[in-house]
Motif scaffolding. Structure first.
Motif, short mmCIF file in Angstrom:
data_model
loop_
_atom_site.label_atom_id
_atom_site.label_comp_id
_atom_site.label_asym_id
_atom_site.label_seq_id
_atom_site.Cartn_x
_atom_site.Cartn_y
_atom_site.Cartn_z
N UNK A 140 -50.14 30.55 68.99
CA UNK A 140 -51.34 29.93 69.57
C UNK A 140 -50.96 28.83 70.56
N UNK A 141 -51.80 28.67 71.57
CA UNK A 141 -51.71 27.57 72.54
C UNK A 141 -53.13 27.02 72.66
N UNK A 142 -53.31 25.75 72.35
CA UNK A 142 -54.66 25.17 72.22
C UNK A 142 -54.86 24.07 73.27
N UNK A 143 -55.97 24.17 74.00
CA UNK A 143 -56.36 23.12 74.95
C UNK A 143 -57.57 22.39 74.39
N UNK A 144 -57.44 21.09 74.21
CA UNK A 144 -58.54 20.24 73.74
C UNK A 144 -58.96 19.35 74.90
N UNK A 145 -60.20 19.49 75.37
CA UNK A 145 -60.62 18.63 76.47
C UNK A 145 -61.99 18.03 76.22
N UNK A 146 -62.24 16.92 76.88
CA UNK A 146 -63.46 16.14 76.66
C UNK A 146 -63.77 15.37 77.93
N UNK A 147 -64.99 14.82 78.06
CA UNK A 147 -65.33 14.10 79.29
C UNK A 147 -64.68 12.74 79.43
N UNK B 170 -48.78 17.26 63.35
CA UNK B 170 -48.24 18.14 64.40
C UNK B 170 -46.87 17.62 64.82
N UNK B 171 -45.93 18.52 65.01
CA UNK B 171 -44.60 18.15 65.49
C UNK B 171 -44.74 17.48 66.86
N UNK B 172 -44.06 16.35 67.02
CA UNK B 172 -44.22 15.57 68.26
C UNK B 172 -43.91 16.39 69.50
N UNK B 173 -42.95 17.31 69.40
CA UNK B 173 -42.56 18.12 70.56
C UNK B 173 -43.58 19.21 70.88
N UNK B 174 -44.61 19.37 70.02
CA UNK B 174 -45.61 20.42 70.22
C UNK B 174 -46.88 19.93 70.88
N UNK B 175 -47.03 18.61 71.10
CA UNK B 175 -48.28 18.07 71.61
C UNK B 175 -48.05 17.29 72.89
N UNK B 176 -48.96 17.50 73.86
CA UNK B 176 -48.87 16.82 75.15
C UNK B 176 -50.25 16.26 75.52
N UNK B 177 -50.30 14.97 75.81
CA UNK B 177 -51.52 14.32 76.29
C UNK B 177 -51.44 14.25 77.81
N UNK C 234 -50.23 22.26 71.68
CA UNK C 234 -51.54 21.61 71.82
C UNK C 234 -51.49 20.66 73.02
N UNK C 235 -52.44 20.80 73.93
CA UNK C 235 -52.55 19.93 75.09
C UNK C 235 -53.96 19.35 75.12
N UNK C 236 -54.06 18.04 75.37
CA UNK C 236 -55.37 17.40 75.49
C UNK C 236 -55.51 16.80 76.88
N UNK C 237 -56.74 16.84 77.40
CA UNK C 237 -57.01 16.35 78.74
C UNK C 237 -58.51 16.13 78.90
N UNK C 238 -58.89 15.28 79.86
CA UNK C 238 -60.30 15.24 80.24
C UNK C 238 -60.63 16.53 80.99
N UNK C 239 -61.92 16.86 81.06
CA UNK C 239 -62.35 18.08 81.75
C UNK C 239 -61.75 18.13 83.16
N UNK C 240 -61.93 17.04 83.91
CA UNK C 240 -61.55 17.04 85.32
C UNK C 240 -60.04 17.13 85.49
#
Length: 465
Positions: free
Chosen positions: A297-304, A320-327, A366-372
């Protein structure tokens, strides 16, 4: 103090040269519609620099308070791109209309951020980091009055730009550039850099002008122009002739883990603001379950908002393993605004936040980002289908064109899309009357929730918490 709107006046000023990236003052991640982002030179080449000028016929209609005909037509796959482009042009025109607004002979006051109710989250985080460097000085807000009558002043938003020129200085004097924090009962609160505070005296008066942050509008324009594809139509206008049958009650987690209707969005609906602990825990547990049960799995979490992304990273970092997540942050977001405990999930190089090389970026689970700012992931090389799951959190508070930035380049036929939002929330940051009255105040989340496939509250498509 005088309020002036003059075209082609030598007193009207913003910047005599492009604004430098470093003028962006630290600003709350909770206040405003999107990230503090200036165009990253590396983003040139994939649509990042297109201006999306207002067509002359549309401009004339908006100028004369005529609603463009497309906005009187039903929203459909055929009208979608033109419909939302017209709404975004109305926002663009509003910015241009007020670009000559000038406040003359203004007295400024300095207001401490430590005052009750004024210390934002970024200040609290910075206070833990010490104040050894210049970038960490806790400068006070610059405060000044503006006309309280909305029709006589621009509709200003957090992260719009404020420009100050001392009275008596000629047009060759480069003004001091700052960022608007918020408008509070007719008072502007803005943040500036060292150069302003080093020269300011209480007796000084300034001419004040404004310019508008168009990064979000440009990303939104690009998204709606790309939304005419058959794949996006399935997501934007779900059309389900028959639903699979299921036996017994199935939890939202199981529905998402085994979503058979991808890429048709699954909605998580809640009441109240902000989301309750129950809602936050549910989404966190769903993400962690996907992460643990499916190694591919590859998960994108985004919010405004940055604050939502930051908080979610903090929620899951222990599991979550630190090497698996990117902000993923906007390039020129202030480093001091980012909480210390999530910095290990960020990449900060050469005075700005960046994305890693593509081979490293593809590794993150897992990657997190704002929508834009999800545009940066596409620009770094990620393709449609890379993410198995895309979560659009708090989508009820964002305008639809910004929300779909995360979808237009990164979704595929197999991507599971989850959209969350509150029935008590709507987009707040709409400037133009045409935008407010003809569709920008209705979020993607709300439009989906009110569409036919979701009316019946079928648990295959929607859960109400």
């Amino acid at each position: 103090m005088q309020y002036v709107v003059k075209s082609n006046s030598p007193k009207n000023f913003r910047a005599s040269k492009p604004l430098p990236a470093e003028f962006i003052a630290s600003s709350s991640s909770n206040a405003g519609p999107g990230p503090s982002e200036i165009e990253d030179p590396k983003e040139v080449g994939k649509g990042g620099t297109q201006r999306y000028e207002i067509p002359k016929n549309i401009e004339e209609m908006i100028k004369n308070d005529i609603v463009p005909p497309v906005l009187k037509m039903p929203l459909s796959p055929d009208t979608y791109a033109d419909y939302f482009a017209a709404l975004l042009y109305a926002e663009d025109f509003y910015c241009e209309k007020w670009s000559d607004y000038l406040l003359e002979d203004v007295v400024l006051k300095l207001r401490e951020k430590k005052s009750p109710g004024l210390q934002d989250q970024s200040d609290k985080k910075k206070s833990k980091k010490g104040s050894n460097s210049k970038t960490q000085k806790n400068y006070p807000f610059v405060a000044f009055e503006i006309n309280k009558v909305n029709q006589r002043r621009p509709f200003l938003l957090s992260r719009d730009h404020v420009h100050l020129r001392p009275v008596g200085k000629g047009i060759d004097f480069e003004p001091f550039h700052g960022v608007l924090f918020r408008v509070e009962r007719g008072t502007i609160l803005a943040e500036f850099k060292d150069d302003f505070y080093n020269q300011h005296k209480p007796s000084k008066r300034y001419d004040v002008s404004f310019s508008f942050n168009r990064v979000c509008l440009k990303r939104a324009h690009r998204a709606v122009s790309a939304a005419a594809s058959p794949l996006l139509s399935k997501i934007l206008f779900p059309n389900i002739t028959s639903l699979p049958t299921q036996g017994g009650k199935v939890s939202p987690m199981d529905q998402i883990l085994n979503h058979k209707l991808a890429p048709i969005p699954y909605l998580i609906v809640y009441k109240g603001l902000p989301p309750s602990f129950t809602v936050t825990s549910l989404i966190k547990n769903i993400v962690l379950k996907i992460y643990e049960s499916c190694k591919e799995s590859r998960i994108l979490i985004c919010a405004p908002k940055n604050s939502i992304c930051d908080d979610f990273v903090r929620l899951i970092m222990e599991k979550v393993c630190e090497s698996d997540i990117f902000r993923a942050n906007a390039a020129f977001r202030e480093k001091e605004e980012v909480p210390d405990d999530i910095m290990p999930a960020c990449i900060f190089r050469r005075e700005c936040f960046t994305c890693p090389p593509l081979d490293e970026l593809q590794h993150f689970r897992i990657i997190t980002s704002t929508f834009v700012s999800t545009f940066r992931l596409y620009n770094a090389g990620l393709k449609a289908g890379h993410f198995s799951h895309i979560f659009l959190l708090d989508a009820s508070s964002a305008i639809e064109p910004e929300t779909i930035v995360a979808l237009v380049d990164l979704v595929s036929e197999e991507t599971v899309v989850v959209v969350t939002g509150s029935v008590q929330d709507r987009p707040k940051w709409v400037r133009s009357d045409i935008g407010r009255n003809h569709g920008l105040k209705e979020s993607f989340f709300e439009r989906l929730r009110m569409s036919e496939p979701y009316w019946s509250d079928n648990p295959l498509l929607i859960t109400d918490i």
